[in-house]
Design a protein around this motif. Structure first.
Motif, PDB file in Angstrom:
ATOM      1  N   ALA A 166      46.534  50.537  43.753  1.00 18.02           N
ATOM      2  CA  ALA A 166      46.548  50.422  45.047  1.00 18.02           C
ATOM      3  C   ALA A 166      45.079  50.403  45.472  1.00 18.02           C
ATOM      4  O   ALA A 166      44.481  51.242  45.098  1.00 18.02           O
ATOM      5  N   GLY A 167      44.836  49.395  46.425  1.00 19.61           N
ATOM      6  CA  GLY A 167      43.192  49.672  46.994  1.00 19.61           C
ATOM      7  C   GLY A 167      42.443  48.677  46.186  1.00 19.61           C
ATOM      8  O   GLY A 167      41.166  48.465  46.678  1.00 19.61           O
ATOM      9  N   TRP A 168      42.790  48.107  44.996  1.00 16.94           N
ATOM     10  CA  TRP A 168      42.126  47.208  44.163  1.00 16.94           C
ATOM     11  C   TRP A 168      42.402  45.821  44.360  1.00 16.94           C
ATOM     12  O   TRP A 168      43.551  45.441  44.889  1.00 16.94           O
ATOM     13  N   LYS A 169      41.460  44.995  43.869  1.00 16.49           N
ATOM     14  CA  LYS A 169      41.758  43.451  43.880  1.00 16.49           C
ATOM     15  C   LYS A 169      41.687  43.262  42.486  1.00 16.49           C
ATOM     16  O   LYS A 169      40.849  43.769  41.798  1.00 16.49           O
ATOM     17  N   ALA A 170      42.822  42.576  41.869  1.00 20.44           N
ATOM     18  CA  ALA A 170      43.060  42.430  40.475  1.00 20.44           C
ATOM     19  C   ALA A 170      42.843  41.155  40.250  1.00 20.44           C
ATOM     20  O   ALA A 170      43.759  40.182  40.780  1.00 20.44           O
ATOM     21  N   CYS A 171      42.040  40.745  39.399  1.00 15.15           N
ATOM     22  CA  CYS A 171      41.936  39.214  39.017  1.00 15.15           C
ATOM     23  C   CYS A 171      41.954  38.907  37.552  1.00 15.15           C
ATOM     24  O   CYS A 171      41.418  39.768  36.669  1.00 15.15           O
ATOM     25  N   PHE A 172      42.813  38.054  37.045  1.00 17.18           N
ATOM     26  CA  PHE A 172      43.086  37.650  35.810  1.00 17.18           C
ATOM     27  C   PHE A 172      42.734  36.321  35.394  1.00 17.18           C
ATOM     28  O   PHE A 172      43.141  35.297  36.082  1.00 17.18           O
ATOM     29  N   ILE A 173      41.981  36.022  34.401  1.00 14.27           N
ATOM     30  CA  ILE A 173      41.859  34.603  33.849  1.00 14.27           C
ATOM     31  C   ILE A 173      42.723  34.429  32.880  1.00 14.27           C
ATOM     32  O   ILE A 173      42.417  35.242  31.700  1.00 14.27           O
ATOM     33  N   THR A 174      43.771  33.383  32.812  1.00 13.22           N
ATOM     34  CA  THR A 174      44.452  33.275  31.693  1.00 13.22           C
ATOM     35  C   THR A 174      44.880  31.827  31.780  1.00 13.22           C
ATOM     36  O   THR A 174      44.944  31.090  32.677  1.00 13.22           O
ATOM     37  N   ALA A 175      45.486  31.275  30.573  1.00 14.95           N
ATOM     38  CA  ALA A 175      46.043  29.751  30.523  1.00 14.95           C
ATOM     39  C   ALA A 175      47.404  29.968  30.713  1.00 14.95           C
ATOM     40  O   ALA A 175      48.003  28.857  30.704  1.00 14.95           O
ATOM     41  N   ASP A 176      47.923  31.226  30.648  1.00 17.27           N
ATOM     42  CA  ASP A 176      49.539  31.407  30.958  1.00 17.27           C
ATOM     43  C   ASP A 176      49.776  31.264  32.358  1.00 17.27           C
ATOM     44  O   ASP A 176      49.602  32.304  33.140  1.00 17.27           O
ATOM     45  N   ARG A 177      50.231  30.087  33.022  1.00 20.38           N
ATOM     46  CA  ARG A 177      50.754  29.930  34.553  1.00 20.38           C
ATOM     47  C   ARG A 177      51.592  31.148  34.733  1.00 20.38           C
ATOM     48  O   ARG A 177      51.892  31.246  36.059  1.00 20.38           O
ATOM     49  N   GLU A 178      52.420  31.679  33.785  1.00 20.76           N
ATOM     50  CA  GLU A 178      53.620  32.523  34.140  1.00 20.76           C
ATOM     51  C   GLU A 178      53.090  33.924  34.498  1.00 20.76           C
ATOM     52  O   GLU A 178      53.965  34.690  34.564  1.00 20.76           O
ATOM     53  N   LEU A 179      51.724  34.340  34.142  1.00 19.11           N
ATOM     54  CA  LEU A 179      51.488  35.527  34.227  1.00 19.11           C
ATOM     55  C   LEU A 179      51.750  36.313  35.604  1.00 19.11           C
ATOM     56  O   LEU A 179      52.086  37.359  35.464  1.00 19.11           O
ATOM     57  N   PRO A 180      51.116  35.787  36.668  1.00 16.64           N
ATOM     58  CA  PRO A 180      51.600  36.533  37.957  1.00 16.64           C
ATOM     59  C   PRO A 180      53.138  36.717  38.124  1.00 16.64           C
ATOM     60  O   PRO A 180      53.458  37.894  38.487  1.00 16.64           O
ATOM     61  N   SER A 181      53.934  35.658  38.010  1.00 20.43           N
ATOM     62  CA  SER A 181      55.579  36.107  37.946  1.00 20.43           C
ATOM     63  C   SER A 181      56.132  37.175  36.881  1.00 20.43           C
ATOM     64  O   SER A 181      56.746  37.912  37.314  1.00 20.43           O
ATOM     65  N   GLY A 182      55.415  37.045  35.817  1.00 16.46           N
ATOM     66  CA  GLY A 182      55.644  38.172  34.718  1.00 16.46           C
ATOM     67  C   GLY A 182      55.385  39.520  35.304  1.00 16.46           C
ATOM     68  O   GLY A 182      56.068  40.445  35.103  1.00 16.46           O
ATOM     69  N   LEU A 183      54.336  39.563  35.985  1.00 10.14           N
ATOM     70  CA  LEU A 183      53.904  40.932  36.573  1.00 10.14           C
ATOM     71  C   LEU A 183      54.587  41.286  37.971  1.00 10.14           C
ATOM     72  O   LEU A 183      54.613  42.391  38.199  1.00 10.14           O
ATOM     73  N   GLY A 184      55.156  40.315  38.419  1.00 10.53           N
ATOM     74  CA  GLY A 184      55.989  40.640  39.414  1.00 10.53           C
ATOM     75  C   GLY A 184      55.209  40.348  40.743  1.00 10.53           C
ATOM     76  O   GLY A 184      55.657  41.103  41.762  1.00 10.53           O
ATOM     77  N   PHE A 185      54.104  39.576  40.840  1.00  6.24           N
ATOM     78  CA  PHE A 185      53.402  39.409  42.000  1.00  6.24           C
ATOM     79  C   PHE A 185      53.350  37.772  42.450  1.00  6.24           C
ATOM     80  O   PHE A 185      53.316  36.974  41.582  1.00  6.24           O
TER      81      PHE A 185
END
Ligand SMILES: C[S@@+](CC[C@H](N)C(=O)[O-])C[C@H]1O[C@@H](n2cnc3c(N)ncnc32)[C@H](O)[C@@H]1O
Length: 419
Positions: free
Chosen positions: A352-371
């Motif tokens: 909490a308090g951070w900005k998290a950025c992910f570069i990936t070819a997997d479009r499903e990553l955010p939903s997999g993380l639950g965000f």
């Protein structure tokens, strides 16, 4: 048979006095970030287009961009441009350039032709004719001519064709600019250096807030970040093709390098944090940091070796920027997808308090993380079509919990959940 002309001594034409045109290619998605960087370096008439940025400036601005651009892949100096309908007009355009005054016949050359909507059927034939034009220009002036070297040429000539216009460029950089010189060993799947620097620019990271790469691999993001924080010129350690041009102004470039060297700052402690599961990755990251700034630089970066999802938050707030593994084979993809919820739970619990950025070819990553991501930016890692997902992990103070009932716990803590 007419006698071949004997070799004559050719004096360099001086550095051109008038304003020159340049084009800097870059990874797709970073055009605006590169345009901003070029503006800061003093470029004029900046014109971002798909895959790169055109600009103007005096000739030695080309040196400066080679030395200082963190995002450009090359710096192409425009030599000639004209409308064309067939190959012979492109031959003439290239033949009219005074090549023997630009570089010596001892330099090797490579011609590369790229086209968008060109009516010509064979780009290989255009490549051959442009090479012929260069060789013919040398033959007319002297007995020797440059030979072709496609893998490690001294001079790279680029021709760009649109539907009706041909532009001939000479590459001032030589080897691509993302080859900074600090990567002397490989680990699998490293990010391109200019992509890593470009993502930091997109996120506005200038070396003032803590940065964590929890899956750092060979440490490209951390090494680029260290160079930004220390104000190290990305080209400080490497040679450039323009140093082999006849008009090379060694004094001007030496002054640029010396000034850059004198402005390097030490890396502050508690700014950069890296982690990877793999011991070898940590060793390679350490060596890359040493290659840019010696032991003091690698000692200033906190490196750990554990599972990302067991890390403790290194500061109250900051930027998490990472390039998580992505599975190319089905089994790998399945095990990654099974791991995403644990990573997502760690983000919620710990970051909490951070900005998290992910570069990936997997479009499903955010939903997999639950965000649900706040932002997604299309970016290319080489040929791989990726997204840079941004997730804001609001600290509890950002949203007041409702006095009673209603909201689930995560929402009370202010996390932006997937809807
Ligand atoms: C795609 S690579 C990162 C490449 C890196 N950006 C570079 O430029 O070299 C992904 C990295 O994640 C690491 N990794 C995989 N699962 C991990 C986990 N659970 N915790 C920490 N690191 C992990 C791998 O060891 C690998 O080095």
């Amino acid at each position: 048979m007419p006698n071949a002309p004997t070799t004559i001594s050719i004096k360099a034409t001086p550095i051109p006095a008038k304003v020159q045109r340049f084009f800097t290619p870059c990874p797709r998605g970073l055009e605006q970030a590169l345009a901003d960087e070029l503006a800061a370096l003093g470029a004029q008439s900046i014109d971002p287009t798909d895959g790169g940025v055109g600009f103007t400036g005096n000739f030695t601005l080309g040196y400066k961009v080679c030395l200082w651009s963190r995002i450009a892949s090359r710096v192409l100096w425009q030599l000639a441009e004209a409308e064309y309908r067939h190959e012979e007009e492109i031959y003439k355009l290239a033949r009219n350039i005074d090549w023997p005054h630009l570089f010596s016949a001892n330099e090797t050359i490579r011609v590369q032709v790229d086209a968008i909507r060109s009516p010509l059927t064979s780009l290989e034939f255009v490549t051959l004719r442009v090479k012929d034009a260069i060789v013919d220009a040398f033959r007319a002036a002297m007995a020797s001519r440059p030979s072709v070297n496609t893998s490690q040429p001294d001079m790279r000539i680029h021709v760009f064709l649109t539907a009706y216009k041909a532009t001939v460029y000479l590459d001032l950089a030589g080897e691509a600019l993302f080859k900074r010189g600090y990567r002397r060993e490989g680990l699998a799947a490293p990010l391109r250096e200019n992509l890593a620097a470009g993502m930091l620019a997109l996120k506005g990271w200038k070396g003032q807030t803590p940065l964590l790469d929890p899956m750092c691999g060979s440490g490209t993001i951390l090494t680029e970040a260290a160079m930004i924080a220390m104000n190290i010129a990305p080209g400080a350690q490497r040679p450039f093709a323009f140093e082999k041009l006849r008009n090379y102004d060694a004094e001007t470039f030496a002054a640029m390098r010396d000034k850059a060297q004198s402005e390097v700052r030490p890396l502050p402690a508690n700014l950069l944090f890296g982690n990877d599961l793999n011991t070898e990755a940590i060793d390679v990251t350490k060596r890359h940091l040493q290659n840019i700034g010696g032991a003091a630089t690698s000692d200033a970066v906190t490196l750990t070796q554990q599972r990302a999802e067991t890390l403790t938050k290194p500061a109250a707030s900051g930027l998490l920027l990472t390039n998580p593994p992505y599975g190319e084979r089905m089994e790998e993809l399945a095990s990654l997808k099974a791991w995403y919820p644990a990573l997502g739970a760690w983000l919620k619990r710990e970051m909490a308090g951070w900005k998290a950025c992910f570069i990936t070819a997997d479009r499903e990553l955010p939903s997999g993380l639950g965000f649900k991501p706040n932002k997604k930016t299309p970016l290319f890692n080489g040929a791989l079509d990726c997204r840079l997902f941004e997730i804001e992990l609001y600290a509890g103070s950002k949203r007041e919990p409702k006095p009673q009932g209603g909201m689930p716990l995560e929402h009370q803590r202010g996390f932006r959940e997937r809807s």
